[in-house]
Design an enzyme around this catalytic site. Structure first.
Site, PDB file in Angstrom:
ATOM      1  N   ASP B  91       0.876  -1.178   0.000  1.00 50.74           N
ATOM      2  CA  ASP B  91       0.000   0.000   0.000  1.00 50.74           C
ATOM      3  C   ASP B  91       0.908   1.220   0.000  1.00 50.74           C
ATOM      4  OD1 ASP B  91      -2.114   1.670   0.007  1.00 50.74           O
ATOM      5  OD2 ASP B  91      -2.831   1.158   2.019  1.00 50.74           O
ATOM      6  N   ALA B  92       1.267   1.639  -1.207  1.00 55.31           N
ATOM      7  CA  ALA B  92       2.357   2.605  -1.400  1.00 55.31           C
ATOM      8  C   ALA B  92       1.883   3.882  -2.071  1.00 55.31           C
ATOM      9  CB  ALA B  92       3.453   1.952  -2.239  1.00 55.31           C
ATOM     10  N   LYS B  93       0.669   3.858  -2.665  1.00 50.55           N
ATOM     11  CA  LYS B  93       0.094   5.031  -3.321  1.00 50.55           C
ATOM     12  C   LYS B  93       1.104   5.686  -4.263  1.00 50.55           C
ATOM     13  CE  LYS B  93      -3.710   5.031  -0.474  1.00 50.55           C
ATOM     14  NZ  LYS B  93      -3.456   3.932   0.481  1.00 50.55           N
ATOM     15  N   ARG B  94       1.808   4.875  -5.065  1.00 49.68           N
ATOM     16  CA  ARG B  94       2.794   5.433  -5.978  1.00 49.68           C
ATOM     17  C   ARG B  94       2.134   5.958  -7.252  1.00 49.68           C
ATOM     18  NH1 ARG B  94       5.308   4.551  -1.587  1.00 49.68           N
ATOM     19  NH2 ARG B  94       7.476   3.873  -1.578  1.00 49.68           N
ATOM     20  N   THR B 118      -0.721  -0.269  -4.615  1.00 49.75           N
ATOM     21  CA  THR B 118      -1.741   0.768  -4.768  1.00 49.75           C
ATOM     22  C   THR B 118      -1.126   1.956  -5.512  1.00 49.75           C
ATOM     23  OG1 THR B 118      -1.236   1.689  -2.583  1.00 49.75           O
ATOM     24  CG2 THR B 118      -3.031   0.097  -2.715  1.00 49.75           C
TER      25      THR B 118
END
Lengths: 276, 276
Positions: B91-94, B118
């Site tokens: 869950d890194a929202k890259r 993510t």
């Protein structure tokens, strides 16, 4: 670093160049690739060579993460090596719910000594605020980016929701600039605006006249330094123009640092003429 | 992990629980805090205890980055510890320009053995595509998030630009679902939809009936498992419901793993009733 300190650096050096350390093991000179600390050694040589010609370094975290633990270590050592005279940007495009963004702020402002982090605005206020709560540190929020994908959402138009009248329906990125500007000040908030979007710069300056803009996309991505400088400079300069590949990969041979210095100096020379 | 393998795991376990490893050194039990590998030891105990009750683990990269190099190492060791029967989410929202997103995809799919990352959609197609180019790997793109800030941009309405008619002007997040769905397939693309937005789930399923949804916000953030299961389940289940704090911090004492297991088992028990 405070805004005043940054502006002083720009005036002293007559440069608003940010050198982007998008360091990729497969692209650095062959003679360095087998070095046990190849990335750090390369960065150190680039920093030593370009220091007098730029005011900022931007570390693109993706390139370091792609190398795993060793890459993260090279990033930490690199940011420690950059002197405090230079504005240190983690180009990390982070952003999550408030509780999590607080952890990202700790990562870049406490565990490492960055001055600024780039932040994606999609998740709204609580995802950005934690980056604005450190004295002398900055959030650099994505406005209009330099890539083709900017047209997918950033350049979509919004229905007016607040009674404000504009000549045409606002683009999403314009709403982002207007809204995010209310969460911080020109002393702790900058925006990313790509150099490949020169026709938007005058409009952008009418929305956020005072904020610094971090401008990638000059050089390898095709943006013009002249264009953006003429259209987007403000009284404090208000620009950090980033060049990555054009500087750090100026030569693929043993003279890579000398050639990087030469390119950085060329940018500085051109910038000096726009600052007059 | 393929979609078919994931669906089989869900059917076997009668669970669509994802346990979120948002591990924070200050929140784990006191007796572990001084351990030299505290984070990894905590995670290992949580994984051992919850393995029979969940089908997925989600590592929130921010919590590991906040601890610097040692944190990144704990993340690498944790993902290696999770067995391949379980779907491993970074869950890194890259999300960045294509060239850079390619490096992030390498970081999570090559340097580490995650099944999914993510991704924030703001920068558009070239920022998402690199995550879709790995066999058996997934991009999980932010749709409508569980936080308050979702109202700042995700829930703003767009001017119709493609001639499509909707009953009301589309929300940005709806455009994101419709547009991003064209870039991938239900076999390599999921969306994040927060459990705190139950009134939107039926609408979301009308837009993307087949995709898996990763649903955070149950438990500590207040979302209801019953609500989202009734409104958003499809024929393949199509849901991964994440609980982080509610499971991993179920107890702050030496019985933390037993208590985490008990909570995970409760979720599994409830999920079983919705899967029938």
């Amino acid at each position: 670093m405070t805004r005043q300190q940054l502006v002083e650096q720009i005036q002293q050096k007559q440069s608003y160049l940010c050198v982007g350390l998008d360091t990729d093991l497969t692209k650095i000179p062959k003679h360095l690739q087998s070095h046990p600390d190849a990335i750090y050694e390369f960065n150190k040589a680039i920093i030593d060579a370009t220091l007098p010609h730029c005011v900022s370094y931007k570390i693109n975290t993706a390139f370091y993460e792609a190398m795993g633990l060793k890459g993260w270590e090279a990033m930490e050592r690199t940011v420690n090596y950059i002197p405090d005279t230079h504005f240190k940007i983690a180009d990390a495009k982070r952003g999550d719910i408030g509780n999590t963004s607080t952890q990202y702020a700790r990562a870049f402002f406490e565990a490492m000594n960055f001055d600024a982090v780039t932040v994606a605005p999609y998740m709204g206020e609580d995802s950005v605020r934690p980056f604005l709560e450190y004295e002398g540190k900055w959030a650099i929020v994505l406005g209009l980016t330099s890539n083709k994908g900017a047209s997918d959402f950033e350049l979509k138009q919004l229905v007016s929701s607040n009674g404000e009248e504009h000549l045409r329906a606002e683009f999403l990125y314009e709403r982002v600039l207007r809204t995010v500007a209310k969460w911080g000040t020109p002393d702790n908030l900058m925006f990313v605006v790509g150099a490949t979007q020169p026709e938007e710069f005058i409009n952008i300056r009418s929305i956020i006249p005072d904020h610094f803009l971090l401008v990638p996309g000059v050089g390898a991505q095709g943006g013009s330094l002249k264009d953006i400088s003429e259209k987007a400079m403000n009284n404090d300069c208000g620009l950090l123009v980033n060049a990555s590949r054009a500087v750090i990969y100026a030569s693929g041979k043993e003279d890579f640092a000398t050639e990087a210095k030469a390119i950085a100096e060329q940018y500085q020379f051109e910038m000096k003429s726009y600052l007059c």
